[in-house]
Design an enzyme around this catalytic site. Sequence first.
Site, PDB file in Angstrom:
ATOM      1  N   ASN A 117      67.972  72.597  69.293  1.00 60.47           N
ATOM      2  CA  ASN A 117      69.074  71.738  68.827  1.00 60.47           C
ATOM      3  C   ASN A 117      69.322  70.564  69.794  1.00 60.47           C
ATOM      4  O   ASN A 117      68.493  70.296  70.655  1.00 60.47           O
ATOM      5  CB  ASN A 117      70.351  72.537  68.561  1.00 60.47           C
ATOM      6  CG  ASN A 117      71.081  72.002  67.326  1.00 60.47           C
ATOM      7  OD1 ASN A 117      71.225  70.789  67.168  1.00 60.47           O
ATOM      8  ND2 ASN A 117      71.533  72.886  66.466  1.00 60.47           N
ATOM      9  N   ARG A 118      70.454  69.877  69.626  1.00 59.19           N
ATOM     10  CA  ARG A 118      70.639  68.581  70.296  1.00 59.19           C
ATOM     11  C   ARG A 118      71.474  68.648  71.570  1.00 59.19           C
ATOM     12  O   ARG A 118      72.393  69.470  71.674  1.00 59.19           O
ATOM     13  CB  ARG A 118      71.308  67.593  69.321  1.00 59.19           C
ATOM     14  CG  ARG A 118      70.413  67.213  68.168  1.00 59.19           C
ATOM     15  CD  ARG A 118      71.097  66.291  67.168  1.00 59.19           C
ATOM     16  NE  ARG A 118      70.146  65.824  66.173  1.00 59.19           N
ATOM     17  CZ  ARG A 118      69.763  66.533  65.111  1.00 59.19           C
ATOM     18  NH1 ARG A 118      70.269  67.743  64.893  1.00 59.19           N
ATOM     19  NH2 ARG A 118      68.881  66.046  64.258  1.00 59.19           N
ATOM     20  N   HIS A 143      65.452  69.676  70.325  1.00 59.20           N
ATOM     21  CA  HIS A 143      64.430  70.729  70.323  1.00 59.20           C
ATOM     22  C   HIS A 143      63.441  70.651  71.486  1.00 59.20           C
ATOM     23  O   HIS A 143      62.224  70.805  71.303  1.00 59.20           O
ATOM     24  CB  HIS A 143      63.666  70.708  68.991  1.00 59.20           C
ATOM     25  CG  HIS A 143      64.484  71.107  67.792  1.00 59.20           C
ATOM     26  ND1 HIS A 143      65.595  71.907  67.862  1.00 59.20           N
ATOM     27  CD2 HIS A 143      64.335  70.805  66.460  1.00 59.20           C
ATOM     28  CE1 HIS A 143      66.093  72.083  66.646  1.00 59.20           C
ATOM     29  NE2 HIS A 143      65.357  71.427  65.781  1.00 59.20           N
ATOM     30  N   HIS A 217      62.123  78.307  64.267  1.00 60.29           N
ATOM     31  CA  HIS A 217      62.356  77.215  63.325  1.00 60.29           C
ATOM     32  C   HIS A 217      61.570  77.378  62.020  1.00 60.29           C
ATOM     33  O   HIS A 217      61.092  76.383  61.457  1.00 60.29           O
ATOM     34  CB  HIS A 217      62.030  75.887  64.008  1.00 60.29           C
ATOM     35  CG  HIS A 217      62.834  74.733  63.516  1.00 60.29           C
ATOM     36  ND1 HIS A 217      62.651  74.186  62.253  1.00 60.29           N
ATOM     37  CD2 HIS A 217      63.826  74.031  64.082  1.00 60.29           C
ATOM     38  CE1 HIS A 217      63.509  73.182  62.101  1.00 60.29           C
ATOM     39  NE2 HIS A 217      64.234  73.061  63.187  1.00 60.29           N
ATOM     40  N   SER A 218      61.435  78.605  61.524  1.00 60.26           N
ATOM     41  CA  SER A 218      60.736  78.785  60.241  1.00 60.26           C
ATOM     42  C   SER A 218      61.554  78.192  59.099  1.00 60.26           C
ATOM     43  O   SER A 218      62.780  78.281  59.094  1.00 60.26           O
ATOM     44  CB  SER A 218      60.495  80.272  59.971  1.00 60.26           C
ATOM     45  OG  SER A 218      59.431  80.718  60.783  1.00 60.26           O
ATOM     46  N   TYR A 219      60.850  77.571  58.162  1.00 58.04           N
ATOM     47  CA  TYR A 219      61.473  77.045  56.938  1.00 58.04           C
ATOM     48  C   TYR A 219      61.186  78.070  55.842  1.00 58.04           C
ATOM     49  O   TYR A 219      60.019  78.271  55.470  1.00 58.04           O
ATOM     50  CB  TYR A 219      60.829  75.725  56.523  1.00 58.04           C
ATOM     51  CG  TYR A 219      61.190  74.524  57.352  1.00 58.04           C
ATOM     52  CD1 TYR A 219      60.807  74.419  58.688  1.00 58.04           C
ATOM     53  CD2 TYR A 219      61.877  73.454  56.785  1.00 58.04           C
ATOM     54  CE1 TYR A 219      61.118  73.293  59.432  1.00 58.04           C
ATOM     55  CE2 TYR A 219      62.190  72.322  57.534  1.00 58.04           C
ATOM     56  CZ  TYR A 219      61.809  72.252  58.851  1.00 58.04           C
ATOM     57  OH  TYR A 219      62.101  71.132  59.589  1.00 58.04           O
ATOM     58  N   ASP A 289      73.310  70.522  57.797  1.00 63.58           N
ATOM     59  CA  ASP A 289      72.529  70.449  59.035  1.00 63.58           C
ATOM     60  C   ASP A 289      73.519  70.684  60.175  1.00 63.58           C
ATOM     61  O   ASP A 289      73.741  69.821  61.011  1.00 63.58           O
ATOM     62  CB  ASP A 289      71.841  69.079  59.147  1.00 63.58           C
ATOM     63  CG  ASP A 289      70.776  69.052  60.243  1.00 63.58           C
ATOM     64  OD1 ASP A 289      70.621  70.079  60.920  1.00 63.58           O
ATOM     65  OD2 ASP A 289      70.122  68.013  60.405  1.00 63.58           O
ATOM     66  N   GLN A 325      72.398  77.690  62.994  1.00 62.07           N
ATOM     67  CA  GLN A 325      72.238  76.363  62.395  1.00 62.07           C
ATOM     68  C   GLN A 325      71.611  76.576  61.027  1.00 62.07           C
ATOM     69  O   GLN A 325      70.521  77.153  60.917  1.00 62.07           O
ATOM     70  CB  GLN A 325      71.305  75.503  63.272  1.00 62.07           C
ATOM     71  CG  GLN A 325      71.021  74.103  62.735  1.00 62.07           C
ATOM     72  CD  GLN A 325      72.015  73.045  63.217  1.00 62.07           C
ATOM     73  OE1 GLN A 325      72.910  73.332  64.017  1.00 62.07           O
ATOM     74  NE2 GLN A 325      71.872  71.825  62.728  1.00 62.07           N
ATOM     75  N   GLU A 353      68.586  78.953  62.013  1.00 66.01           N
ATOM     76  CA  GLU A 353      68.230  78.975  63.427  1.00 66.01           C
ATOM     77  C   GLU A 353      69.364  79.604  64.225  1.00 66.01           C
ATOM     78  O   GLU A 353      70.422  79.014  64.376  1.00 66.01           O
ATOM     79  CB  GLU A 353      67.992  77.546  63.916  1.00 66.01           C
ATOM     80  CG  GLU A 353      66.960  76.779  63.115  1.00 66.01           C
ATOM     81  CD  GLU A 353      67.184  75.277  63.173  1.00 66.01           C
ATOM     82  OE1 GLU A 353      67.324  74.718  64.264  1.00 66.01           O
ATOM     83  OE2 GLU A 353      67.233  74.641  62.098  1.00 66.01           O
TER      84      GLU A 353
HETATM   85  C1  BGC Z   1      67.782  70.019  62.904  1.00 65.13           C
HETATM   86  C2  BGC Z   1      67.556  68.834  62.012  1.00 65.13           C
HETATM   87  C3  BGC Z   1      66.168  68.325  62.289  1.00 65.13           C
HETATM   88  C4  BGC Z   1      65.190  69.441  62.056  1.00 65.13           C
HETATM   89  C5  BGC Z   1      63.820  69.076  62.516  1.00 65.13           C
HETATM   90  C6  BGC Z   1      66.791  71.067  62.582  1.00 65.13           C
HETATM   91  O1  BGC Z   1      66.940  72.148  63.418  1.00 65.13           O
HETATM   92  O2  BGC Z   1      69.069  70.516  62.772  1.00 65.13           O
HETATM   93  O3  BGC Z   1      68.486  67.835  62.230  1.00 65.13           O
HETATM   94  O4  BGC Z   1      65.874  67.233  61.509  1.00 65.13           O
HETATM   95  O5  BGC Z   1      65.519  70.553  62.820  1.00 65.13           O
HETATM   96  O6  BGC Z   1      63.065  68.586  61.585  1.00 65.13           O
END
Ligand code: BGC
Length: 388
Positions: A117-118, A143, A217-219, A289, A325, A353
Amino acid sequence: MRKLIIYTLFVSVIMSQACKKKEEIQTPAADTVAVAKASVTKASFGKLPDGQEVSVYTLKNKNGIELQVINYGAIVTSLKAPDKNGTLEDIVLGFDSLAGYLTPAPYFGAVVGRYGNRIGKGKFKLDGKEYTLAQNNNGQHLHGGLKGFDKVFWNIEEAPSTEGVALKLTYLSKDMEEGYPGNLNVEVLYILTDNNEWKIEYKATTDKKTIVNLTQHSYFNLTGNAKRDILEHKLTLHADKLVPVDKVLIPTGELTDVTNTPFDFRNETVIGARINDKDQQLELGLGYDHCWVLSSSDSVKLAASVYEPTSGRYLEVYTSEPGIQFYSGNFLDGSLTGKGGVQYKHRYGLCLETEHYPDSPNKPAFPSVVLNPGETYSTQTTYKFSTK
Ligand code: BGC
């Protein structure tokens, strides 16, 4: 006498043939058992530009659930789980070959770190000393930076586990790598249990005070092989509060009540139902998000669940982390073609996440992400697969 010898020989040949037949008959039965047993196999997955060999490890549990992992980024490239009719299909986004992961990809399947995260402007202080990280996302740090844990080579070995088949993934992040202080020894255990769980145990130690926030970070797309977007998936988040963000997606520092907002997922709700509501936070995130504050203070608790009605697939997420997240794949725009030639269009995958809140190093009121020498960072998250 001669007759007797011939007869004896004849009988023993017949007997040995019969025994052989028995062995042959038994063999397939033993094979069937072997198929239903959990297993780990390893194969080649190509080479990195520097010549390093990447392997793909396949974990299978006794019910046929299959998880594939590569050394690059500790990425889970494929996760096959049954639908309500028992049909196994892939429920995560990714690519068919290593080349796909080497092009700019949005962290598909990877472990992200050192800070998932940020972090605002990529700056934070420890004991009065300021550290500067890459500003790789709209002037902010995201990240782990330009070459985060998602883009490095992880050592992988099979690990003993009483819970199922397991892999131990290790990585040494050197002092000042991507601007983070301290040599950080990271160990991630991926366990596939016979209870249809993918359990992740993260551990890290450091030789200098540092910050750590690891996540996966699995989708997910529970339709199987990403047949459509995730807007019809039904989500539950066990969270009373949200971590609202500013226009660069950095937390404002408040924790707001989700009641009467499109962020209230305490009762199962279709993701698409409110995603386009006129709401400032939805507009800032271009959809969902955001990080939610998990309500339970239990060490490991149910954080989220997702149900996809057409396949019947049901995913539960348990974690020891204080936040989650939920990212609704807002930046997917069809420009990436993934496994089986499927184009990953807008909102074709969702991420859950588990983590500490974004920008925690600059928000003293948030739970701490500081790791000191002599301490062990230790968190766990479990994704559990079933149908209903
Ligand atoms: C974030 C998004 C970001 C993505 C990466 C997520 O974990 O919250 O803002 O764009 O990851 O593609």
